[in-house]
Design a protein around this motif. Structure first.
Motif, mmCIF file in Angstrom:
data_model
loop_
_atom_site.group_PDB
_atom_site.id
_atom_site.type_symbol
_atom_site.label_atom_id
_atom_site.label_comp_id
_atom_site.label_asym_id
_atom_site.label_seq_id
_atom_site.Cartn_x
_atom_site.Cartn_y
_atom_site.Cartn_z
ATOM 1 N N ASP A 188 0.842 -1.206 0.000
ATOM 2 C CA ASP A 188 0.000 0.000 0.000
ATOM 3 C C ASP A 188 0.882 1.263 0.000
ATOM 4 O O ASP A 188 0.628 2.211 -0.757
ATOM 5 N N ARG A 189 1.922 1.242 0.837
ATOM 6 C CA ARG A 189 2.812 2.420 0.911
ATOM 7 C C ARG A 189 3.565 2.607 -0.413
ATOM 8 O O ARG A 189 3.695 3.727 -0.916
ATOM 9 N N THR A 190 4.036 1.496 -0.963
ATOM 10 C CA THR A 190 4.788 1.574 -2.225
ATOM 11 C C THR A 190 3.904 2.109 -3.352
ATOM 12 O O THR A 190 4.332 2.927 -4.167
ATOM 13 N N GLN A 225 1.394 4.069 -3.061
ATOM 14 C CA GLN A 225 1.181 5.514 -2.885
ATOM 15 C C GLN A 225 2.363 6.308 -3.424
ATOM 16 O O GLN A 225 2.194 7.363 -4.026
ATOM 17 N N LYS A 226 3.566 5.761 -3.189
ATOM 18 C CA LYS A 226 4.760 6.439 -3.711
ATOM 19 C C LYS A 226 4.722 6.463 -5.237
ATOM 20 O O LYS A 226 4.951 7.487 -5.866
ATOM 21 N N GLY A 231 2.471 8.977 -6.738
ATOM 22 C CA GLY A 231 2.713 10.385 -6.418
ATOM 23 C C GLY A 231 1.879 10.811 -5.230
ATOM 24 O O GLY A 231 1.164 11.808 -5.287
ATOM 25 N N ASP A 232 1.946 9.996 -4.207
ATOM 26 C CA ASP A 232 1.289 10.307 -2.930
ATOM 27 C C ASP A 232 -0.234 10.320 -2.960
ATOM 28 O O ASP A 232 -0.862 11.056 -2.216
ATOM 29 N N ARG A 233 -0.810 9.565 -3.799
ATOM 30 C CA ARG A 233 -2.255 9.339 -3.634
ATOM 31 C C ARG A 233 -2.491 7.845 -3.435
ATOM 32 O O ARG A 233 -1.638 7.023 -3.752
ATOM 33 N N ARG A 234 -3.682 7.561 -2.875
ATOM 34 C CA ARG A 234 -3.996 6.162 -2.597
ATOM 35 C C ARG A 234 -4.397 5.443 -3.881
ATOM 36 O O ARG A 234 -4.705 6.086 -4.875
#
Ligand SMILES: Nc1nc2c(ncn2[C@@H]2O[C@H](COP(=O)(O)OP(=O)(O)OP(=O)(O)O)[C@@H](O)[C@H]2O)c(=O)[nH]1
Ligand SMILES: [Mg+2]
Length: 411
Positions: free
Chosen positions: A308-310, A312-313, A316-319
């Motif tokens: 999930d974190r990867t 988002q990266k 560009g910082d969205r879910r």
């Protein structure tokens, strides 16, 4: 001579006046006053007998017994037809697409209908139309054994009890109607629809093993490709070589490329690569598969949080646009527990409920949604591509809670 002319003028004027006054009462009401058809046409059914009676009660004015009217005089205005100009009552509209959808759902839900729905029907039939509090206890038992869940069953029963006290449940049909309304209330969760407006949008598909994640991904890829979207699949289940192969088979079948890593590769990095490829090559949608080992093993949840974190990266910082939890309806109440586990780790946004075709436990859908207030996006009614249906609350409830005799009528 001039007297003769004067008499002729007087006679002519008198004749003209007679003609004018003779015609006036014969004008149809519509011509005599500004038209107001819309207002009068509306209550057609009620107005018609009243109007039809009018001519009989008050005969239409007749022409005075005077010299025969000149040839130019109009014929007497018809009175009776006024009553039949009214607009007919609107026909109830039948949406053929909806009828087809409900019929297909009914077929897919046959096992569940053969389970708790036919038990409910027998229960009502066995009491010969008697509606009393004892019936509620029996309904409660059927609902609990149908995997609807204790809490949801209690909620449904409370509502039925209240309605019974208000005297609203007088017969079997009113109980079916009440059950349908309650089911719609439970299932119609207010949640934003999947829009997939971002480019690329990302759907992350999660769930324990064997629930139908990869199959659902294949069906979704087919659906969105058919809508004209350019779809890329990400083989985020890197634990089993067979899982990657299975996704590749689906990719070939529906014409979508698959991004994969080496066996045992980091799932997050595979999905990251897929998102980058999608961004660079103009894909509209990435659908990512993930591993589904047992939810009781904590590492899977840790892994998914990392994914999930990867993601988002990469975005560009969205879910992810949708984190779709796949649940297998044949597991009944266990599916509700799986939902708890996944929601602790991830911001799940929707559910795909699979294998509704092969289970009598379809009632679990009510428990899942009632307990979690998350929308069911799709339901699986078989293994074929077309067996994944977008979830439509009204059609689903109609198909599930249709009385056997109504089904027979509809067939
Ligand atoms: N009858 C029926 N079978 C389904 C449905 N959805 C999936 N299946 C079957 O369920 C089995 C498991 O499906 P998969 O897609 O491999 O499940 P998975 O969650 O990816 O499994 P893992 O990769 O092992 O975690 C397959 O045989 C599918 O054909 C459905 O809606 N109805
Ligand atoms: Mg799989």
């Amino acid at each position: 001579m001039s007297i003769g002319i004067a008499i002729a003028v007087v006679v002519a004027v008198a004749l003209a006046l007679w003609l004018v006054f003779r015609r006036k009462p014969q004008l149809p009401p519509e011509a005599a006053q500004p038209p107001k058809p819309a207002l009068k046409a509306e209550p057609a059914a009620r107005a018609e007998p009243e109007r039809a009676a009018t001519p009989a009660a008050t005969p239409a004015p007749t022409a005075p017994t005077a010299p025969a009217a000149p040839a130019a005089a109009p014929p007497p205005a018809p009175v009776a037809p006024v009553a039949v100009v009214e607009a007919p009552a609107p026909e109830p509209t039948v949406d053929p697409e909806r009828v087809r959808r409900v019929a297909a759902l009914r077929k897919g839900l046959a096992s569940t209908r053969g389970g708790f729905i036919s038990r409910l029907a027998k229960l009502f039939g066995g009491r010969g139309g008697e509606i009393d509090p004892g019936l509620l206890e029996e309904i409660e038992e059927v609902l609990i054994t149908a995997d609807i869940g204790v809490k949801t069953t209690a909620r449904i029963l409370d509502a039925l009890r209240e309605q019974m006290q208000r005297g609203e449940l007088s017969d079997e049909a009113s109980i079916w109607a009440a059950l349908r309304t309650l089911a719609v209330d439970i299932l119609a969760v207010s949640a934003p629809a999947i829009t997939l407006a971002n480019k690329p949008a990302l759907v992350l598909v999660v769930g324990v093993n064997g629930v139908g994640k990869t199959t659902t991904i294949g069906k979704l890829a087919a659906r969105y490709s058919a809508e004209g979207k350019k779809v890329l699949l990400a083989a985020g289940d890197t634990y089993r070589a067979a899982a990657v192969l299975q996704l590749e088979v689906w990719g070939q079948r529906v014409g979508c490329p698959v991004v994969k890593g080496k066996e045992g590769a980091d799932p997050g990095s595979v999905i990251f690569d897929a998102v980058k490829k999608a961004q660079n090559e103009g894909f509209d949608l990435v659908i990512a598969d993930t591993a589904g080992r047992l939810h009781t093993k904590a590492p899977l949840m840790d892994e998914l949080k990392k994914v999930d974190r990867t993601v988002q990266k990469a975005l560009g910082d969205r879910r992810a646009d949708e984190i779709l939890l796949v649940l297998d309806s044949t597991t009944g109440q266990n599916a509700v527990q799986q939902m708890h586990m996944f929601r602790q780790a991830l911001d799940v946004t929707g559910v795909a409920l699979t294998k509704l075709d092969g289970t009598a436990k379809g009632g679990v859908i009510l428990g899942i949604v009632d307990e979690h207030k998350l929308p069911v996006r799709f339901i699986g009614l078989g293994e074929k591509v077309e067996d994944l249906r977008e979830f439509d609350v009204e059609s689903f409830v109609q198909a599930l809670f249709e009385r056997p005799e109504d089904e027979a009528n509809a067939a």
